[in-house]
Design a protein around this motif. Sequence first.
Motif, PDB file in Angstrom:
ATOM      1  N   ARG A  65       0.871  -1.165   0.000  1.00  0.00           N
ATOM      2  CA  ARG A  65       0.000   0.000   0.000  1.00  0.00           C
ATOM      3  C   ARG A  65       0.913   1.222   0.000  1.00  0.00           C
ATOM      4  O   ARG A  65       1.777   1.332   0.860  1.00  0.00           O
ATOM      5  CB  ARG A  65      -0.933   0.033   1.197  1.00  0.00           C
ATOM      6  CG  ARG A  65      -1.901   1.229   1.090  1.00  0.00           C
ATOM      7  CD  ARG A  65      -2.816   1.378   2.255  1.00  0.00           C
ATOM      8  NE  ARG A  65      -3.922   0.429   2.178  1.00  0.00           N
ATOM      9  CZ  ARG A  65      -4.832   0.329   3.139  1.00  0.00           C
ATOM     10  NH1 ARG A  65      -4.759   1.089   4.220  1.00  0.00           N
ATOM     11  NH2 ARG A  65      -5.808  -0.544   3.021  1.00  0.00           N
ATOM     12  N   ALA A  72      -2.715  -7.752   4.852  1.00  0.00           N
ATOM     13  CA  ALA A  72      -4.093  -7.478   5.255  1.00  0.00           C
ATOM     14  C   ALA A  72      -4.582  -8.632   6.115  1.00  0.00           C
ATOM     15  O   ALA A  72      -4.459  -9.801   5.731  1.00  0.00           O
ATOM     16  CB  ALA A  72      -4.997  -7.316   4.038  1.00  0.00           C
ATOM     17  N   GLU A  77      -9.600  -7.375   7.658  1.00  0.00           N
ATOM     18  CA  GLU A  77      -8.929  -6.773   6.516  1.00  0.00           C
ATOM     19  C   GLU A  77      -8.175  -5.475   6.801  1.00  0.00           C
ATOM     20  O   GLU A  77      -7.844  -4.741   5.881  1.00  0.00           O
ATOM     21  CB  GLU A  77      -9.908  -6.597   5.351  1.00  0.00           C
ATOM     22  CG  GLU A  77     -10.493  -7.925   4.918  1.00  0.00           C
ATOM     23  CD  GLU A  77     -11.500  -7.806   3.781  1.00  0.00           C
ATOM     24  OE1 GLU A  77     -11.711  -6.697   3.268  1.00  0.00           O
ATOM     25  OE2 GLU A  77     -12.069  -8.844   3.416  1.00  0.00           O
ATOM     26  N   GLN A  78      -7.868  -5.170   8.067  1.00  0.00           N
ATOM     27  CA  GLN A  78      -6.996  -4.044   8.338  1.00  0.00           C
ATOM     28  C   GLN A  78      -5.616  -4.372   7.759  1.00  0.00           C
ATOM     29  O   GLN A  78      -5.180  -5.519   7.797  1.00  0.00           O
ATOM     30  CB  GLN A  78      -6.844  -3.766   9.844  1.00  0.00           C
ATOM     31  CG  GLN A  78      -8.025  -3.085  10.469  1.00  0.00           C
ATOM     32  CD  GLN A  78      -9.114  -4.065  10.862  1.00  0.00           C
ATOM     33  OE1 GLN A  78      -8.899  -5.268  10.900  1.00  0.00           O
ATOM     34  NE2 GLN A  78     -10.290  -3.560  11.143  1.00  0.00           N
ATOM     35  N   CYS A  87      -0.725  -0.178  11.809  1.00  0.00           N
ATOM     36  CA  CYS A  87      -1.943  -0.408  11.053  1.00  0.00           C
ATOM     37  C   CYS A  87      -2.171   0.823  10.182  1.00  0.00           C
ATOM     38  O   CYS A  87      -2.186   1.955  10.675  1.00  0.00           O
ATOM     39  CB  CYS A  87      -3.137  -0.630  11.986  1.00  0.00           C
ATOM     40  SG  CYS A  87      -4.667  -0.969  11.094  1.00  0.00           S
ATOM     41  N   ASP A  89      -4.888   1.463   8.559  1.00  0.00           N
ATOM     42  CA  ASP A  89      -6.311   1.794   8.539  1.00  0.00           C
ATOM     43  C   ASP A  89      -6.805   2.393   9.847  1.00  0.00           C
ATOM     44  O   ASP A  89      -7.797   3.117   9.854  1.00  0.00           O
ATOM     45  CB  ASP A  89      -7.141   0.544   8.221  1.00  0.00           C
ATOM     46  CG  ASP A  89      -6.817  -0.016   6.851  1.00  0.00           C
ATOM     47  OD1 ASP A  89      -6.735   0.771   5.902  1.00  0.00           O
ATOM     48  OD2 ASP A  89      -6.616  -1.241   6.744  1.00  0.00           O
ATOM     49  N   LEU A  90      -6.141   2.071  10.943  1.00  0.00           N
ATOM     50  CA  LEU A  90      -6.571   2.528  12.263  1.00  0.00           C
ATOM     51  C   LEU A  90      -5.398   3.180  12.984  1.00  0.00           C
ATOM     52  O   LEU A  90      -4.531   2.483  13.518  1.00  0.00           O
ATOM     53  CB  LEU A  90      -7.096   1.344  13.090  1.00  0.00           C
ATOM     54  CG  LEU A  90      -8.292   0.588  12.531  1.00  0.00           C
ATOM     55  CD1 LEU A  90      -8.546  -0.673  13.334  1.00  0.00           C
ATOM     56  CD2 LEU A  90      -9.523   1.489  12.531  1.00  0.00           C
TER      57      LEU A  90
END
Length: 115
Positions: A65, A72, A77-78, A87, A89-90
């Motif tokens: 990414r 992932a 799927e994080q 992470c 995503d978070l």
Amino acid sequence: MSTATTLRWHTVSPLDRLDPDRGVAALVDGVQVALFRTRDGLYAIDNRDPVAGAYVLSRGIVGSRAGAPAVASPLHEQVYDLRTGDCLDLPGVAVTRHEIRCRDGMVEVRLRQEG
């Protein structure tokens, strides 16, 4: 985990047993570690998904990414940066990243304590 444990390299596997762009779980001094071999190098992170609480990151989808090698989680799927354990995503969520190297064709891991 004692300081002596964190400084010790543990032989885990022959390099040729790690398939490119796939994860594998290993028990290293009682800690479940997810090992990854990508075209960019070798990576080791805790196998425990901090969101789901399950030991599944070694079964995640390996990719990238924004140029960062990543995995992932197969459950929620994080996406985790394999270089840092963060992470993507978070914010504020991460897995412990461990040191990894290949020496004489053998993969070795040195555990790190959570920071």
